[in-house]
Design a protein around this motif. Structure first.
Motif, PDB file in Angstrom:
ATOM      1  N   LEU A  51       0.963  -1.161   0.025  1.00  0.00           N
ATOM      2  CA  LEU A  51      -0.456  -0.176  -0.155  1.00  0.00           C
ATOM      3  C   LEU A  51       1.049   1.124  -0.447  1.00  0.00           C
ATOM      4  N   ALA A  52       1.918   1.052   0.771  1.00  0.00           N
ATOM      5  CA  ALA A  52       2.731   2.276   0.455  1.00  0.00           C
ATOM      6  C   ALA A  52       3.592   2.758  -0.414  1.00  0.00           C
ATOM      7  N   ALA A  53       3.961   1.585  -1.182  1.00  0.00           N
ATOM      8  CA  ALA A  53       4.387   1.799  -2.245  1.00  0.00           C
ATOM      9  C   ALA A  53       3.305   2.557  -3.540  1.00  0.00           C
ATOM     10  N   ALA A  54       2.043   1.696  -3.641  1.00  0.00           N
ATOM     11  CA  ALA A  54       0.436   1.876  -4.373  1.00  0.00           C
ATOM     12  C   ALA A  54       0.576   3.699  -4.037  1.00  0.00           C
ATOM     13  N   GLU A  55       0.345   4.161  -2.696  1.00  0.00           N
ATOM     14  CA  GLU A  55       0.357   5.670  -2.330  1.00  0.00           C
ATOM     15  C   GLU A  55       1.670   6.022  -2.445  1.00  0.00           C
ATOM     16  N   ASP A  56       3.026   6.160  -2.450  1.00  0.00           N
ATOM     17  CA  ASP A  56       3.295   6.992  -3.483  1.00  0.00           C
ATOM     18  C   ASP A  56       3.613   7.505  -5.008  1.00  0.00           C
ATOM     19  N   GLU A  57       3.057   6.073  -5.588  1.00  0.00           N
ATOM     20  CA  GLU A  57       3.346   6.708  -6.912  1.00  0.00           C
ATOM     21  C   GLU A  57       1.372   7.345  -7.480  1.00  0.00           C
ATOM     22  N   PHE A  58       0.592   6.875  -6.121  1.00  0.00           N
ATOM     23  CA  PHE A  58      -0.655   7.885  -6.305  1.00  0.00           C
ATOM     24  C   PHE A  58      -0.595   9.171  -6.361  1.00  0.00           C
ATOM     25  N   PHE A  59       0.358   9.459  -5.124  1.00  0.00           N
ATOM     26  CA  PHE A  59       0.273  10.928  -4.655  1.00  0.00           C
ATOM     27  C   PHE A  59       1.636  11.263  -5.591  1.00  0.00           C
ATOM     28  N   GLY A  60       2.329  10.702  -6.189  1.00  0.00           N
ATOM     29  CA  GLY A  60       3.810  11.268  -6.439  1.00  0.00           C
ATOM     30  C   GLY A  60       3.406  12.651  -8.139  1.00  0.00           C
ATOM     31  N   GLY A  61       2.141  13.144  -8.359  1.00  0.00           N
ATOM     32  CA  GLY A  61       2.390  14.120  -8.754  1.00  0.00           C
ATOM     33  C   GLY A  61       1.750  15.265  -8.216  1.00  0.00           C
ATOM     34  N   LEU A  62       1.572  15.146  -6.471  1.00  0.00           N
ATOM     35  CA  LEU A  62       1.500  16.458  -5.561  1.00  0.00           C
ATOM     36  C   LEU A  62       2.441  16.683  -4.958  1.00  0.00           C
ATOM     37  N   ASP A  63       3.213  17.347  -5.121  1.00  0.00           N
ATOM     38  CA  ASP A  63       4.324  17.787  -3.358  1.00  0.00           C
ATOM     39  C   ASP A  63       3.417  17.558  -1.644  1.00  0.00           C
ATOM     40  N   ALA A  64       4.723  17.275  -1.368  1.00  0.00           N
ATOM     41  CA  ALA A  64       4.608  17.261   0.487  1.00  0.00           C
ATOM     42  C   ALA A  64       3.692  18.366   0.744  1.00  0.00           C
ATOM     43  N   ALA A  65       3.301  19.145   0.539  1.00  0.00           N
ATOM     44  CA  ALA A  65       2.473  20.347   1.008  1.00  0.00           C
ATOM     45  C   ALA A  65       1.395  19.932   0.832  1.00  0.00           C
ATOM     46  N   ASP A  66       1.616  19.575  -0.852  1.00  0.00           N
ATOM     47  CA  ASP A  66      -0.096  19.364  -0.637  1.00  0.00           C
ATOM     48  C   ASP A  66      -0.894  18.184  -0.309  1.00  0.00           C
ATOM     49  N   ARG A  67       0.283  16.903  -0.942  1.00  0.00           N
ATOM     50  CA  ARG A  67      -0.064  15.377  -0.195  1.00  0.00           C
ATOM     51  C   ARG A  67      -0.512  16.085   1.100  1.00  0.00           C
ATOM     52  N   ARG A  68      -0.289  16.499   2.263  1.00  0.00           N
ATOM     53  CA  ARG A  68      -0.349  16.661   3.114  1.00  0.00           C
ATOM     54  C   ARG A  68      -1.758  17.575   3.658  1.00  0.00           C
ATOM     55  N   ALA A  69      -2.274  18.568   2.898  1.00  0.00           N
ATOM     56  CA  ALA A  69      -3.386  19.356   2.814  1.00  0.00           C
ATOM     57  C   ALA A  69      -4.693  18.586   2.318  1.00  0.00           C
ATOM     58  N   LEU A  70      -4.296  17.437   1.408  1.00  0.00           N
ATOM     59  CA  LEU A  70      -4.727  16.950   1.024  1.00  0.00           C
ATOM     60  C   LEU A  70      -5.534  15.498   1.870  1.00  0.00           C
ATOM     61  N   GLN A  71      -4.625  15.168   2.441  1.00  0.00           N
ATOM     62  CA  GLN A  71      -5.429  14.282   3.145  1.00  0.00           C
ATOM     63  C   GLN A  71      -5.569  14.846   4.832  1.00  0.00           C
ATOM     64  N   ARG A  72      -4.999  15.689   5.637  1.00  0.00           N
ATOM     65  CA  ARG A  72      -6.283  16.909   6.152  1.00  0.00           C
ATOM     66  C   ARG A  72      -7.495  17.085   5.724  1.00  0.00           C
ATOM     67  N   LEU A  73      -7.928  16.968   4.774  1.00  0.00           N
ATOM     68  CA  LEU A  73      -8.776  18.061   4.300  1.00  0.00           C
ATOM     69  C   LEU A  73     -10.009  16.173   4.109  1.00  0.00           C
ATOM     70  N   VAL A  74      -9.317  15.307   4.178  1.00  0.00           N
ATOM     71  CA  VAL A  74      -9.906  14.532   3.712  1.00  0.00           C
ATOM     72  C   VAL A  74     -10.632  13.670   5.643  1.00  0.00           C
TER      73      VAL A  74
END
Lengths: 152, 152
Positions: free
Chosen positions: B118-141
């Motif tokens: 799952l961790a590998a799939a997540e890195d690939e899935f969120f690869g298009g987002l930078d770290a800040a966006d990925r964190r922000a998306l996770q918070r909003l989710v």
DNA sequence: CAAATCTCAGCGGCACTGAAATTT
DNA sequence: CAAATTTCAGTGACGCTGAGATTT
């Protein structure tokens, strides 16, 4: 002993982000489905109508590719829409293998009603977020969808 | 005339946010499913294992409520997991109507492998987002999921 | 007794595969 | 002829409903 357990998702799955996103997406899908149910439409029905309205008449193949729908699934949905008089299928004069699908005037009216219901569902769904968060989420979703496009 | 149309979603649907979120959630679900497929597990299999690992043994009813799963759907998934030796079902000594479900040592090992995938799939899935966006998306989710909890 | 729990049978939405028929 | 397009038949994952059996 009556354990009225509420929703309690496993932190180890939520931490990564993919699982939570999948769950929130399912909830969004349910909300949209509920908004369209009273019109007798499913989610893909509305998607096809909106695509035809936004991009104009298309072959079934192109229509499906735009929405990432399998050609075999396009058939059934268009059958439903055509039976209700919401879309029209005509042979493509330039290529007899294709059928040109277009939205009808009745289809546009129905689409308008669907949009109204959707807007209400969205206000309710995103009601827990303030305006800034809602905008931020929408931006991130678009960014994420752009990545989905690449991956496919 | 070969129209190689890419994904092109109708703006009038995307504008609201609910449709895009639903689509992105589906993509996330597909990515997670693909990550677990090589282990012979489905998404709900892993969810049950993770829930039992995080919260400990539970009755099937409680287990289902935590994950928002229908009791009737819990049965089949646990049958699968039990057949593979990943969970154990035992009668609840305090109430013969209940069965206490717990994860086995083998189940924990399998869950660990699932987490890696799952961790590998997540890195690939969120690869298009930078770290800040990925964190922000996770918070909003997470914020959005909290709202889902209320609504249900 | 009513209520809770587990179980089974079935249906609807959705995504996918495989193959047939027609046309280019 | 190979390739494209529409269509049909079938499968699997997932969520839900309704009902039966057992126990509290």
């Amino acid at each position: 002993v009556a354990p009225d357990e509420p929703l309690r998702l496993p932190p180890q799955l939520l931490d990564g982000g993919l699982y939570g996103l999948s769950l929130l997406g399912s909830a969004a899908r349910r909300a949209a489905i509920a908004a369209f149910a009273e019109l007798g439409l499913r989610l893909d029905h509305v998607a096809f109508l909106a695509s035809l309205d936004d991009f104009g008449p298309s072959s079934q193949r192109v229509l499906g590719r735009r929405l990432r729908k399998d050609p075999s699934d396009v058939v059934g949905a268009l059958d439903d829409l055509q039976a209700e008089g919401l879309v029209r299928r005509a042979p493509d004069p330039a290529d007899a293998r294709r059928k040109l699908v277009s939205i009808t005037a009745k289809g546009r009216r129905t689409l308008g009603r669907a949009q109204v219901g959707l807007a209400a569902a969205e206000d309710e769904f995103f009601g827990g977020l303030d305006a800034a968060d809602r905008r931020a989420l929408q931006r991130l979703v678009r960014a994420g969808l752009a990545g989905v496009d690449d991956r496919a």
